[in-house]
Design a protein around this motif. Structure first.
Motif, PDB file in Angstrom:
ATOM      1  N   ALA A  44      28.960  45.911  44.065  1.00  0.00           N
ATOM      2  CA  ALA A  44      29.350  45.794  45.469  1.00  0.00           C
ATOM      3  C   ALA A  44      30.190  44.535  45.688  1.00  0.00           C
ATOM      4  O   ALA A  44      31.182  44.559  46.419  1.00  0.00           O
ATOM      5  N   GLU A  45      29.799  43.433  45.049  1.00  0.00           N
ATOM      6  CA  GLU A  45      30.563  42.196  45.166  1.00  0.00           C
ATOM      7  C   GLU A  45      31.960  42.362  44.577  1.00  0.00           C
ATOM      8  O   GLU A  45      32.947  41.893  45.159  1.00  0.00           O
ATOM      9  N   ASP A  46      32.032  43.030  43.437  1.00  0.00           N
ATOM     10  CA  ASP A  46      33.337  43.267  42.811  1.00  0.00           C
ATOM     11  C   ASP A  46      34.219  44.129  43.706  1.00  0.00           C
ATOM     12  O   ASP A  46      35.415  43.853  43.865  1.00  0.00           O
ATOM     13  N   LEU A  47      33.649  45.155  44.289  1.00  0.00           N
ATOM     14  CA  LEU A  47      34.403  46.033  45.176  1.00  0.00           C
ATOM     15  C   LEU A  47      34.888  45.278  46.411  1.00  0.00           C
ATOM     16  O   LEU A  47      36.039  45.416  46.823  1.00  0.00           O
ATOM     17  N   ALA A  48      34.016  44.471  46.983  1.00  0.00           N
ATOM     18  CA  ALA A  48      34.392  43.686  48.159  1.00  0.00           C
ATOM     19  C   ALA A  48      35.541  42.741  47.832  1.00  0.00           C
ATOM     20  O   ALA A  48      36.466  42.571  48.629  1.00  0.00           O
ATOM     21  N   GLU A  49      35.486  42.157  46.660  1.00  0.00           N
ATOM     22  CA  GLU A  49      36.563  41.243  46.249  1.00  0.00           C
ATOM     23  C   GLU A  49      37.882  42.003  46.079  1.00  0.00           C
ATOM     24  O   GLU A  49      38.925  41.530  46.515  1.00  0.00           O
ATOM     25  N   LEU A  51      38.733  44.808  47.560  1.00  0.00           N
ATOM     26  CA  LEU A  51      39.189  45.246  48.882  1.00  0.00           C
ATOM     27  C   LEU A  51      39.805  44.097  49.671  1.00  0.00           C
ATOM     28  O   LEU A  51      40.735  44.297  50.448  1.00  0.00           O
ATOM     29  N   SER A  52      39.297  42.910  49.469  1.00  0.00           N
ATOM     30  CA  SER A  52      39.829  41.768  50.206  1.00  0.00           C
ATOM     31  C   SER A  52      41.243  41.412  49.739  1.00  0.00           C
ATOM     32  O   SER A  52      41.971  40.725  50.462  1.00  0.00           O
ATOM     33  N   LYS A  53      41.622  41.867  48.569  1.00  0.00           N
ATOM     34  CA  LYS A  53      42.953  41.593  48.033  1.00  0.00           C
ATOM     35  C   LYS A  53      44.004  42.567  48.565  1.00  0.00           C
ATOM     36  O   LYS A  53      45.184  42.345  48.384  1.00  0.00           O
ATOM     37  N   LEU A  54      43.555  43.643  49.213  1.00  0.00           N
ATOM     38  CA  LEU A  54      44.501  44.646  49.712  1.00  0.00           C
ATOM     39  C   LEU A  54      45.194  44.202  50.970  1.00  0.00           C
ATOM     40  O   LEU A  54      44.772  43.471  51.761  1.00  0.00           O
TER      41      LEU A  54
END
Length: 54
Positions: A44-49, A51-54
């Motif tokens: 989940a942390e990896d996914l959030a990171e 997504l924040s780059k988009l």
């Protein structure tokens, strides 16, 4: 869960305790559950990171 078991889980989640030691502290079934939870949290942390780059 006892304070000792809670402390072991916190140490494992923080990378301060190996899985085998966690199993000894809280039992195999609970340790497997904690390991899976940690894996999901990391994903989940990896996914959030990402997504924040988009």
């Amino acid at each position: 869960m006892t304070e000792q078991k809670e402390a072991a889980v916190k140490k494992y989640l923080n990378g301060e305790l190996q899985f085998e030691t966690l199993k000894q502290e809280i039992g195999e079934k609970d340790a497997e559950t904690v390991r899976e939870s940690k894996k999901q949290l990391n994903q989940a942390e990896d996914l959030a990171e990402e997504l924040s780059k988009l």
